[in-house]
Design a protein around this motif. Structure first.
Motif, PDB file in Angstrom:
ATOM      1  N   ARG A   1      -7.800   9.233 -11.419  1.00  0.00           N
ATOM      2  CA  ARG A   1      -7.904  10.379 -10.858  1.00  0.00           C
ATOM      3  C   ARG A   1      -9.054  10.678 -10.050  1.00  0.00           C
ATOM      4  NH1 ARG A   1     -10.707  14.814 -13.604  1.00  0.00           N
ATOM      5  NH2 ARG A   1     -11.164  13.790 -15.124  1.00  0.00           N
ATOM      6  N   TYR A   2      -9.179  11.410  -8.833  1.00  0.00           N
ATOM      7  CA  TYR A   2     -10.065  11.860  -7.868  1.00  0.00           C
ATOM      8  C   TYR A   2     -10.481  13.384  -8.014  1.00  0.00           C
ATOM      9  CZ  TYR A   2      -9.741   7.591  -5.321  1.00  0.00           C
ATOM     10  OH  TYR A   2      -9.706   6.119  -4.981  1.00  0.00           O
ATOM     11  N   GLU A   3     -11.676  13.739  -7.678  1.00  0.00           N
ATOM     12  CA  GLU A   3     -11.996  15.017  -7.560  1.00  0.00           C
ATOM     13  C   GLU A   3     -12.972  14.916  -6.377  1.00  0.00           C
ATOM     14  OE1 GLU A   3     -11.751  17.707  -9.059  1.00  0.00           O
ATOM     15  OE2 GLU A   3     -11.027  16.983 -11.085  1.00  0.00           O
ATOM     16  N   ASN A   4     -12.222  15.436  -5.166  1.00  0.00           N
ATOM     17  CA  ASN A   4     -12.692  15.004  -3.851  1.00  0.00           C
ATOM     18  C   ASN A   4     -12.708  13.623  -3.439  1.00  0.00           C
ATOM     19  OD1 ASN A   4     -13.352  17.902  -3.118  1.00  0.00           O
ATOM     20  ND2 ASN A   4     -14.721  17.823  -4.708  1.00  0.00           N
ATOM     21  N   GLU A   5     -13.681  13.044  -3.034  1.00  0.00           N
ATOM     22  CA  GLU A   5     -13.540  11.671  -2.661  1.00  0.00           C
ATOM     23  C   GLU A   5     -14.146  10.703  -4.003  1.00  0.00           C
ATOM     24  OE1 GLU A   5     -15.559  13.907  -1.114  1.00  0.00           O
ATOM     25  OE2 GLU A   5     -17.645  13.202  -1.251  1.00  0.00           O
ATOM     26  N   GLU A   6     -14.412  11.321  -5.133  1.00  0.00           N
ATOM     27  CA  GLU A   6     -14.913  10.665  -6.273  1.00  0.00           C
ATOM     28  C   GLU A   6     -13.819  10.236  -7.110  1.00  0.00           C
ATOM     29  OE1 GLU A   6     -18.181  12.579  -8.389  1.00  0.00           O
ATOM     30  OE2 GLU A   6     -18.408  10.882  -9.760  1.00  0.00           O
ATOM     31  N   ALA A   7     -13.815   9.080  -7.436  1.00  0.00           N
ATOM     32  CA  ALA A   7     -12.879   8.349  -8.441  1.00  0.00           C
ATOM     33  C   ALA A   7     -13.489   8.844  -9.970  1.00  0.00           C
ATOM     34  CB  ALA A   7     -12.595   7.014  -8.404  1.00  0.00           C
ATOM     35  N   VAL A   8     -13.193   9.842 -10.605  1.00  0.00           N
ATOM     36  CA  VAL A   8     -13.754  10.327 -11.904  1.00  0.00           C
ATOM     37  C   VAL A   8     -13.279   9.788 -13.156  1.00  0.00           C
ATOM     38  CG1 VAL A   8     -14.686  12.477 -11.011  1.00  0.00           C
ATOM     39  CG2 VAL A   8     -12.303  12.394 -11.959  1.00  0.00           C
ATOM     40  N   ASP A   9     -12.026   9.181 -12.930  1.00  0.00           N
ATOM     41  CA  ASP A   9     -11.385   8.587 -13.983  1.00  0.00           C
ATOM     42  C   ASP A   9     -10.576   7.201 -13.389  1.00  0.00           C
ATOM     43  OD1 ASP A   9      -9.203   9.447 -16.949  1.00  0.00           O
ATOM     44  OD2 ASP A   9     -10.073   7.474 -16.356  1.00  0.00           O
ATOM     45  N   ASP A  10     -10.955   5.960 -13.740  1.00  0.00           N
ATOM     46  CA  ASP A  10     -10.149   5.000 -13.034  1.00  0.00           C
ATOM     47  C   ASP A  10      -9.959   3.987 -14.291  1.00  0.00           C
ATOM     48  OD1 ASP A  10     -12.589   3.054 -11.150  1.00  0.00           O
ATOM     49  OD2 ASP A  10     -12.613   3.815 -13.324  1.00  0.00           O
ATOM     50  N   SER A  11     -10.180   4.325 -15.613  1.00  0.00           N
ATOM     51  CA  SER A  11     -10.271   3.636 -16.633  1.00  0.00           C
ATOM     52  C   SER A  11      -8.884   2.732 -16.761  1.00  0.00           C
ATOM     53  CB  SER A  11     -10.445   4.227 -17.998  1.00  0.00           C
ATOM     54  OG  SER A  11      -9.649   5.450 -18.041  1.00  0.00           O
ATOM     55  N   GLN A  12      -7.849   3.433 -16.485  1.00  0.00           N
ATOM     56  CA  GLN A  12      -6.710   2.682 -16.567  1.00  0.00           C
ATOM     57  C   GLN A  12      -5.753   1.856 -15.280  1.00  0.00           C
ATOM     58  OE1 GLN A  12      -6.198   3.096 -19.880  1.00  0.00           O
ATOM     59  NE2 GLN A  12      -4.188   4.523 -19.837  1.00  0.00           N
TER      60      GLN A  12
ATOM     61  N   ALA B   1       0.949  -1.308  -0.111  1.00  0.00           N
ATOM     62  CA  ALA B   1      -0.058   0.019   0.010  1.00  0.00           C
ATOM     63  C   ALA B   1       1.003   1.066   0.011  1.00  0.00           C
ATOM     64  CB  ALA B   1      -0.994  -0.108   1.277  1.00  0.00           C
ATOM     65  N   PHE B   2       0.368   2.197  -0.951  1.00  0.00           N
ATOM     66  CA  PHE B   2       1.090   3.493  -0.803  1.00  0.00           C
ATOM     67  C   PHE B   2       0.135   4.692  -0.424  1.00  0.00           C
ATOM     68  CE2 PHE B   2       3.792   1.037  -3.104  1.00  0.00           C
ATOM     69  CZ  PHE B   2       3.398   0.619  -4.555  1.00  0.00           C
ATOM     70  N   TRP B   3       0.720   5.546   0.493  1.00  0.00           N
ATOM     71  CA  TRP B   3      -0.099   6.653   0.923  1.00  0.00           C
ATOM     72  C   TRP B   3       0.332   7.845   0.333  1.00  0.00           C
ATOM     73  CZ3 TRP B   3       1.131  10.591   4.274  1.00  0.00           C
ATOM     74  CH2 TRP B   3       0.328  11.340   4.857  1.00  0.00           C
ATOM     75  N   CYS B   4      -0.569   9.019   0.193  1.00  0.00           N
ATOM     76  CA  CYS B   4      -0.374  10.180  -0.382  1.00  0.00           C
ATOM     77  C   CYS B   4      -1.498  11.159   0.289  1.00  0.00           C
ATOM     78  CB  CYS B   4      -0.728  10.271  -2.084  1.00  0.00           C
ATOM     79  SG  CYS B   4      -0.797  11.832  -2.682  1.00  0.00           S
ATOM     80  N   ASN B   5      -0.429  12.305   0.642  1.00  0.00           N
ATOM     81  CA  ASN B   5      -1.315  13.507   1.449  1.00  0.00           C
ATOM     82  C   ASN B   5      -1.244  14.699   0.278  1.00  0.00           C
ATOM     83  OD1 ASN B   5      -2.958  14.882   3.165  1.00  0.00           O
ATOM     84  ND2 ASN B   5      -0.939  15.617   4.176  1.00  0.00           N
ATOM     85  N   PRO B   6      -2.173  15.159  -0.147  1.00  0.00           N
ATOM     86  CA  PRO B   6      -1.691  16.245  -1.413  1.00  0.00           C
ATOM     87  C   PRO B   6      -1.757  17.547  -0.769  1.00  0.00           C
ATOM     88  CG  PRO B   6      -4.228  15.746  -0.960  1.00  0.00           C
ATOM     89  CD  PRO B   6      -3.580  14.746  -0.342  1.00  0.00           C
ATOM     90  N   ILE B   7      -1.491  18.748  -1.619  1.00  0.00           N
ATOM     91  CA  ILE B   7      -1.511  20.003  -0.885  1.00  0.00           C
ATOM     92  C   ILE B   7      -2.912  20.415  -0.426  1.00  0.00           C
ATOM     93  CG2 ILE B   7      -1.210  22.392  -1.487  1.00  0.00           C
ATOM     94  CD1 ILE B   7       0.815  21.205  -3.437  1.00  0.00           C
ATOM     95  N   SER B   8      -2.552  21.054   0.733  1.00  0.00           N
ATOM     96  CA  SER B   8      -4.096  21.512   1.302  1.00  0.00           C
ATOM     97  C   SER B   8      -4.992  22.414   0.391  1.00  0.00           C
ATOM     98  CB  SER B   8      -3.514  22.165   2.622  1.00  0.00           C
ATOM     99  OG  SER B   8      -4.922  22.817   3.138  1.00  0.00           O
ATOM    100  N   GLY B   9      -6.062  21.945   0.234  1.00  0.00           N
ATOM    101  CA  GLY B   9      -7.233  22.870  -0.665  1.00  0.00           C
ATOM    102  C   GLY B   9      -7.258  22.334  -2.033  1.00  0.00           C
ATOM    103  N   HIS B  10      -6.131  21.366  -2.552  1.00  0.00           N
ATOM    104  CA  HIS B  10      -6.227  20.498  -3.712  1.00  0.00           C
ATOM    105  C   HIS B  10      -7.264  19.718  -3.917  1.00  0.00           C
ATOM    106  CE1 HIS B  10      -2.258  22.075  -5.555  1.00  0.00           C
ATOM    107  NE2 HIS B  10      -2.821  23.050  -5.189  1.00  0.00           N
ATOM    108  N   ASN B  11      -8.397  19.854  -4.355  1.00  0.00           N
ATOM    109  CA  ASN B  11      -9.562  18.995  -4.597  1.00  0.00           C
ATOM    110  C   ASN B  11      -9.138  17.545  -5.518  1.00  0.00           C
ATOM    111  OD1 ASN B  11     -11.083  20.293  -2.837  1.00  0.00           O
ATOM    112  ND2 ASN B  11     -11.985  21.513  -4.589  1.00  0.00           N
ATOM    113  N   THR B  12      -8.376  17.861  -6.643  1.00  0.00           N
ATOM    114  CA  THR B  12      -8.023  16.680  -7.455  1.00  0.00           C
ATOM    115  C   THR B  12      -6.673  15.988  -7.259  1.00  0.00           C
ATOM    116  OG1 THR B  12      -8.923  18.251  -9.345  1.00  0.00           O
ATOM    117  CG2 THR B  12      -7.640  16.525  -9.862  1.00  0.00           C
TER     118      THR B  12
END
Lengths: 116, 110
Positions: free
Chosen positions: A48-59, A20-31
């Motif tokens: 690719r996530y927009e907030n908590e929704e996976a909007v592109d997981d085709s790959q 498992a890999f973990w990522c913490n994005p820049i504060s305020g970045h929704n994508t």
């Protein structure tokens, strides 16, 4: 301002093990993006996530890969079971929302995975 | 990535020399961006081009977008060892996907 944080930086596992890999994005970045980068190649988008929704997981190879971003902030990418061909660098990036924001992505240092 | 072709694949120049890296898209561009990557690190955003004919500069690095040719060029003037690294072009396709070229590895000899 803190950048995109990823952990671990390096991981060595045997094939068929989970990782498992973990990522913490820049504060305020929704994508948030997860990329896979093989040596000598450019990053390939996994999800690719927009907030908590996976909007592109085709790959995303869904038979063994999964990802989550439960509260719309940090994210976890999992591989189970890992195969030899999964050895690569896994990059996380974040950006402000919207198409324009997608051009300027902020990348973490990546997690280098070696599967033995 | 087959959607974005970069040339050359690698480049070795003497310090102080100028150089150009090209990126050609097989699909209509809705914006093209340039990143730099050092070995073992993430990508660092350099600049984004959105309009045909647009030209932007970042220190001694200039990028141009030729929308008709679906091509962008990155030009470095008076190269320095600090310019060494991998330069990648990226784009957002009309399907909204982020895609990258395979990069051009630049070596600058002192």
């Amino acid at each position: 301002e803190a950048g995109v944080v990823q952990s671990p930086r390096y991981k060595i596992i045997e094939k068929k093990q989970p990782v498992a890999f973990w990522c913490n994005p820049i504060s305020g970045h929704n994508t948030l993006y997860w990329y896979l980068q093989n040596l000598g190649q450019g990053p390939e988008l996994l999800i690719r996530y927009e907030n908590e929704e996976a909007v592109d997981d085709s790959q995303l190879p869904k038979d063994r890969f999964s990802a989550e971003r439960l509260k719309g902030v940090d994210s976890t990418l999992k591989i189970q079971p890992a195969e030899l061909g999964d050895s690569a660098v896994y990059l996380c990036a974040s950006s402000p929302s919207g198409l324009a924001g997608r051009g300027e992505q902020f990348f973490g240092p990546g997690t280098r995975l070696t599967v033995l | 990535s087959q959607e974005l072709e970069q040339s050359p694949q690698s480049l070795i120049v003497q310090e102080g020399k100028n150089l150009t890296i090209n990126c050609t898209s097989s699909k209509t561009l809705y914006g093209l961006y340039w990143y730099k990557q050092k070995y073992g690190e993430g990508l660092i955003f350099l600049m984004m081009l959105q309009k045909g004919g647009e030209e932007k500069s970042h220190e001694k690095i200039t990028a141009k977008l030729d929308e008709k040719k679906q091509q962008s060029s990155l030009h470095i003037t008076a190269s320095q060892p600090s310019h060494a690294g991998i330069y990648l072009c990226g784009a957002v396709t009309n399907a909204g996907k982020s895609t990258f070229g395979d990069g051009t590895t630049l070596t600058v000899k002192p």
